[in-house]
Design a protein around this motif. Structure first.
Motif, short mmCIF file in Angstrom:
data_model
loop_
_atom_site.label_atom_id
_atom_site.label_comp_id
_atom_site.label_asym_id
_atom_site.label_seq_id
_atom_site.Cartn_x
_atom_site.Cartn_y
_atom_site.Cartn_z
N VAL A 1 2.83 6.69 -5.31
CA VAL A 1 2.79 7.51 -4.07
C VAL A 1 4.02 6.99 -3.38
CG1 VAL A 1 1.82 7.57 -1.73
CG2 VAL A 1 0.27 7.97 -4.05
N ILE A 2 4.59 5.85 -3.43
CA ILE A 2 5.85 5.38 -2.72
C ILE A 2 6.99 5.99 -3.30
CG2 ILE A 2 7.16 3.36 -2.36
CD1 ILE A 2 4.67 1.54 -2.63
N VAL A 3 7.05 6.41 -4.59
CA VAL A 3 8.07 7.09 -5.05
C VAL A 3 8.16 8.39 -4.71
CG1 VAL A 3 9.03 7.83 -7.17
CG2 VAL A 3 8.24 5.75 -7.15
N ALA A 4 6.89 9.10 -4.74
CA ALA A 4 6.96 10.55 -4.17
C ALA A 4 7.52 10.70 -2.81
CB ALA A 4 5.49 10.90 -4.29
N GLY A 5 6.83 9.61 -1.66
CA GLY A 5 7.26 9.76 -0.30
C GLY A 5 8.86 9.57 -0.11
N THR A 6 9.29 8.43 -0.87
CA THR A 6 10.72 8.21 -0.88
C THR A 6 11.49 9.37 -1.22
OG1 THR A 6 10.30 5.89 -1.30
CG2 THR A 6 12.52 6.69 -1.61
N LEU A 7 11.31 10.09 -2.46
CA LEU A 7 11.99 11.33 -2.71
C LEU A 7 11.95 12.46 -1.69
CD1 LEU A 7 11.16 11.28 -6.64
CD2 LEU A 7 13.36 10.61 -5.59
N ILE A 8 10.68 12.51 -1.15
CA ILE A 8 10.44 13.76 -0.22
C ILE A 8 11.35 13.37 1.20
CG2 ILE A 8 8.77 14.58 1.33
CD1 ILE A 8 6.77 14.55 -0.77
N LEU A 9 11.43 12.19 1.36
CA LEU A 9 12.30 11.64 2.53
C LEU A 9 13.78 12.02 2.36
CD1 LEU A 9 10.63 8.47 3.90
CD2 LEU A 9 11.00 10.67 5.26
N LEU A 10 13.96 11.46 1.17
CA LEU A 10 15.48 11.54 0.64
C LEU A 10 16.01 13.19 0.43
CD1 LEU A 10 15.88 8.27 -1.50
CD2 LEU A 10 16.71 8.75 1.03
N TYR A 11 15.42 13.80 -0.52
CA TYR A 11 15.73 15.05 -1.16
C TYR A 11 14.82 16.08 -0.84
CZ TYR A 11 18.37 11.43 -3.78
OH TYR A 11 18.97 10.48 -4.25
N ILE B 1 4.65 8.42 6.59
CA ILE B 1 3.39 7.90 6.52
C ILE B 1 2.91 7.63 5.25
CG2 ILE B 1 0.97 8.66 7.11
CD1 ILE B 1 1.92 10.32 9.65
N VAL B 2 3.19 8.57 4.20
CA VAL B 2 2.75 8.12 2.82
C VAL B 2 3.52 6.88 2.36
CG1 VAL B 2 3.26 9.05 0.39
CG2 VAL B 2 2.63 10.76 2.42
N VAL B 3 4.69 6.57 2.61
CA VAL B 3 5.30 5.47 2.09
C VAL B 3 4.68 4.32 2.80
CG1 VAL B 3 7.43 4.11 1.98
CG2 VAL B 3 7.34 6.41 1.56
N TRP B 4 4.41 4.15 4.13
CA TRP B 4 3.98 2.91 4.63
C TRP B 4 2.45 2.58 4.40
CZ3 TRP B 4 7.14 -0.63 6.03
CH2 TRP B 4 8.28 -0.33 6.17
N VAL B 5 1.69 3.72 4.28
CA VAL B 5 0.34 3.54 3.84
C VAL B 5 0.15 3.21 2.45
CG1 VAL B 5 -1.98 4.74 3.79
CG2 VAL B 5 -0.41 5.25 5.54
N ALA B 6 1.11 3.56 1.55
CA ALA B 6 1.03 3.37 0.23
C ALA B 6 1.37 1.84 -0.05
CB ALA B 6 1.77 4.27 -0.68
N VAL B 7 2.38 1.40 0.64
CA VAL B 7 2.96 -0.05 0.52
C VAL B 7 1.79 -1.09 0.99
CG1 VAL B 7 4.28 -1.70 1.66
CG2 VAL B 7 5.32 0.17 1.17
N VAL B 8 0.96 -0.38 2.21
CA VAL B 8 -0.20 -1.44 2.45
C VAL B 8 -1.08 -1.42 1.33
CG1 VAL B 8 -2.19 -1.64 3.75
CG2 VAL B 8 0.19 -1.09 5.02
N ALA B 9 -1.50 -0.25 0.65
CA ALA B 9 -2.21 0.03 -0.28
C ALA B 9 -1.81 -0.96 -1.61
CB ALA B 9 -2.47 1.43 -0.73
N LEU B 10 -0.82 -0.95 -1.92
CA LEU B 10 -0.09 -1.65 -3.12
C LEU B 10 -0.42 -3.34 -2.94
CD1 LEU B 10 1.23 -1.65 -5.72
CD2 LEU B 10 3.38 -1.70 -4.42
N VAL B 11 -0.34 -3.73 -1.80
CA VAL B 11 -0.36 -5.07 -1.28
C VAL B 11 -1.91 -5.34 -1.51
CG1 VAL B 11 -0.70 -6.87 0.57
CG2 VAL B 11 1.24 -5.31 0.46
#
Length: 318
Positions: free
Chosen positions: A166-176, A120-130
């Motif tokens: 936020v995208i970086v944080a969400g990605t790292l939480i997902l992966l690790y 959720i963090v990653v996708w909302v942050a992607v929209v925010a970045l746009v």
């Protein structure tokens, strides 16, 4: 008339871009808050708060921009141009408050960790970045010539970088499953906000305090004006910015004997020199045949006399 119409059309176009930027940021704020609550992400809610401040700052900037176009009157003889400077000061101040609040929230999250739902963090942050990039596109050109719009633009740039974080944080939480990265990113966002705000707020304060524009050396100005033929002394020098585009000066000028008849020519040369070499667009000069005061009285009221300047003293602008 065509020139006036061009400026009117340009202002109207800028107003439309500001309104559009406000609307997209308000919509994004609600989406980010919902996403942050559902995911439990502090950095996403932090980004939403900052994005809301973007919308508010754009609203303040847009309103100040309209006020600044009002003509001068008996109550406001300089006009309303400094409304934009006041708006910039408000926006930078809110940035500082937001930055400090985010530091507090991040520290509390370090003390009491909470799980974050990464997708959720990653996708909302992607929209925010746009949306942040769209807002930057809408305001970038106007930010070059306006402290007011630049303050709102800084809000937006900080928010764009926050979205990346936020995208970086969400990605790292997902992966690790690195949950600690969430408050770390929040601290990074806060640090950037505070750095930008403190770097820019001084200019607004300086202008409102009638400080000398940073690109004008008053001592050098006094020396150059004193060298004009027919000038014996120049003092009581005050240099200040009316707005970002117009610097002004007032001064007392003592004329040499025999130059009384040529006073207007001397004044014209002084104004031309101040304009061409120092960018001072408005000069008010009082011409006299003797200094109005000397010694301690001169120092008390901030006069800058030629003799003190040449002996290593500094001219004052107050």
């Amino acid at each position: 008339m065509a020139h006036h119409h061009h400026h009117h059309s340009e202002a109207a176009s800028g107003d439309k871009r500001m309104v559009l930027a406000i609307l997209v940021n308000v919509g994004l704020t609600f989406a980010q808050i919902a996403g942050g609550i559902l995911s439990g992400s502090l950095s996403l809610i932090a980004d939403a708060l900052h994005n809301f401040s973007d919308a508010a700052s754009l609203g303040i900037a847009a309103y100040a921009r309209r006020i600044a176009r009002r003509p001068s009157n008996a109550a406001m003889t300089f006009g309303y141009v400094r409304a934009e400077v006041v708006a910039a000061l408000i926006n930078y101040t809110t940035l500082i408050v937001i930055g400090l609040y985010l530091v507090y929230e991040a520290v509390m999250r370090f003390i009491t960790p909470e799980s974050v739902e990464g997708w959720i963090v990653v996708w909302v942050a992607v929209v925010a970045l746009v949306v942040d990039l769209v807002t930057a596109f809408l305001t970038y050109a106007m930010s070059k010539g306006s402290m007011n719009i630049r303050a709102a633009f800084v809000h937006n740039v900080a928010d764009a970088l926050g979205s990346v974080g936020v995208i970086v944080a969400g990605t790292l939480i997902l992966l690790y499953d690195w949950q600690i990265v969430d408050p770390i990113v929040t601290l990074a966002i806060a640090a950037y906000i505070l750095w930008q705000a403190f770097a820019e707020i001084g200019g607004a304060i300086r202008m409102l305090m009638l400080g000398t524009p940073s690109d004008i050396d008053v001592t050098q100005l006094v020396d150059r004006l004193s060298g004009v033929e027919g000038v014996v002394d120049i003092h009581h020098v005050h240099v200040f910015a009316i707005d970002e585009q117009l610097a002004a000066m007032e001064a007392h000028v003592v004329l040499a004997e025999g130059h009384g008849e040529a006073a207007e020519a001397v004044k014209a040369r002084l104004k031309e020199l101040a304009s061409k070499e120092f960018g001072i667009g408005h000069s008010t000069l009082e011409l006299a045949r003797h200094a109005c005061c000397n010694g301690d009285d001169a120092r008390k009221i901030g006069h800058a006399i030629r003799s003190s300047s040449k002996s290593g003293g500094h001219a004052h602008a107050d």
